[in-house]
Design a protein around this motif. Structure first.
Motif, PDB file in Angstrom:
ATOM      1  N   ALA A   1       0.930  -1.055  -0.176  1.00 27.46           N
ATOM      2  CA  ALA A   1       0.079   0.038   0.123  1.00 27.46           C
ATOM      3  C   ALA A   1       0.418   1.076  -0.469  1.00 27.46           C
ATOM      4  CB  ALA A   1      -0.815   0.432   0.990  1.00 27.46           C
ATOM      5  N   TYR A   2       0.576   2.192  -0.608  1.00 27.01           N
ATOM      6  CA  TYR A   2       1.363   3.739  -0.026  1.00 27.01           C
ATOM      7  C   TYR A   2       0.696   4.546   1.226  1.00 27.01           C
ATOM      8  CZ  TYR A   2       1.839   3.984  -5.381  1.00 27.01           C
ATOM      9  OH  TYR A   2       2.490   3.130  -6.833  1.00 27.01           O
ATOM     10  N   GLY A   3       1.629   3.925   1.797  1.00 29.12           N
ATOM     11  CA  GLY A   3       1.530   4.538   3.237  1.00 29.12           C
ATOM     12  C   GLY A   3       2.339   5.363   3.610  1.00 29.12           C
ATOM     13  N   THR A   4       2.052   5.739   5.065  1.00 25.76           N
ATOM     14  CA  THR A   4       2.749   7.350   5.766  1.00 25.76           C
ATOM     15  C   THR A   4       3.933   7.754   5.138  1.00 25.76           C
ATOM     16  OG1 THR A   4       0.771   6.442   7.798  1.00 25.76           O
ATOM     17  CG2 THR A   4       3.038   9.040   7.253  1.00 25.76           C
ATOM     18  N   LEU A   5       4.935   7.207   5.240  1.00 24.58           N
ATOM     19  CA  LEU A   5       6.169   7.624   4.606  1.00 24.58           C
ATOM     20  C   LEU A   5       6.351   7.376   3.203  1.00 24.58           C
ATOM     21  CD1 LEU A   5       8.608   5.717   6.923  1.00 24.58           C
ATOM     22  CD2 LEU A   5       7.574   8.101   7.553  1.00 24.58           C
TER      23      LEU A   5
END
Length: 255
Positions: free
Chosen positions: A5-9
């Motif tokens: 997934a495209y997470g926070t970082l």
């Protein structure tokens, strides 16, 4: 940590490297020109944090956005609010796309369509795009071929991204799968955020990219019900592709 997934970082790196209004290879100018005549609503699929959506909205176009990543959408929402923009943003998978209106155009810039790993799911998404377009509406999307270096399993890379707040994010990449038969390259990414020499956050991402042959994708569009399919190279409308290192932009109409 997150995987797949495209997470926070990942979103922080995306915002640092792809600021609002940045044109990559001329894509912003190209999409502005191709959409200039639109009077109805436009949907940017996989809109991310608004690199293109926001300048298109600022140009007076009625642009909605959809993305699977809540972190990306939160960033997009914040950037829009800073500029007094109020686009409709939706969180969800394109494989489940079911919105209430029909669009004059649907766009998928920057090769983001390649993120749909499963071929049958890719075809299903094309059908959903078709069904979300008004008669005569257009689909415009970018594709690209993999870099030859990425097809070498075990290839690694390291990048560093300084943040204005003094933190630093490092990103290590490793190609773990390059399946020519399935036309998929899988890269594992490890993000680490550092503050004054101390690790404060980390994140894992599995990045799978599926590529298509130029004529293969044309046939997929036509088999899905699209017509008037054109393929242009490097954001020059009507320029025929000539080699694998180019960006290929498809434009097709719903009958």
């Amino acid at each position: 940590m997150s995987l797949g997934a495209y997470g926070t970082l990942c979103t922080e790196v995306y915002d640092l490297t792809k600021p609002v209004g940045q044109s990559i290879g001329g894509d912003l100018e190209y999409y502005k020109e191709r959409l200039r005549s639109c009077r109805g609503r436009i949907l940017e699929a996989m809109c991310g944090s608004g690199r293109l959506l926001i300048p298109l909205a600022e140009a007076g176009l009625a642009v909605d956005g959809i993305d699977e990543s809540p972190q990306m959408l939160a960033s997009c929402q914040g950037r829009c609010e800073e500029r007094g923009l109020t686009p409709r943003l939706f969180q969800g998978k394109l494989q489940e796309l079911s919105l209430s209106c029909l669009y004059e155009a649907i766009i998928v810039p920057a090769g983001s369509f390649l993120l749909i790993e499963d071929r049958e799911e890719s075809v299903d998404v094309l059908r959903r795009f078709h069904d979300h377009l008004m008669p005569g509406g257009r689909l415009i999307l970018d594709l690209e071929m993999p870099d030859l270096q990425s097809l070498k399993t075990g290839s690694t890379g390291m990048s560093t991204f300084p943040h204005p707040d003094g933190t630093v994010i490092t990103m290590e990449s490793r190609t773990v799968e390059a399946d020519l038969y399935r036309q998929v390259v899988v890269t594992h990414l490890r993000y680490e955020k550092w503050r004054q020499g101390s690790l404060v956050a980390s994140e894992l991402q599995r990045l799978a990219l599926r590529w298509f042959g130029i004529e293969e994708f044309r046939m997929l569009l036509e088999n899905t019900g699209f017509s008037k399919v054109t393929v242009s190279a490097d954001y020059e409308y009507g320029r025929a592709p000539s080699h694998h290192r180019q960006i290929f932009t498809y434009e097709a109409n719903r009958n």
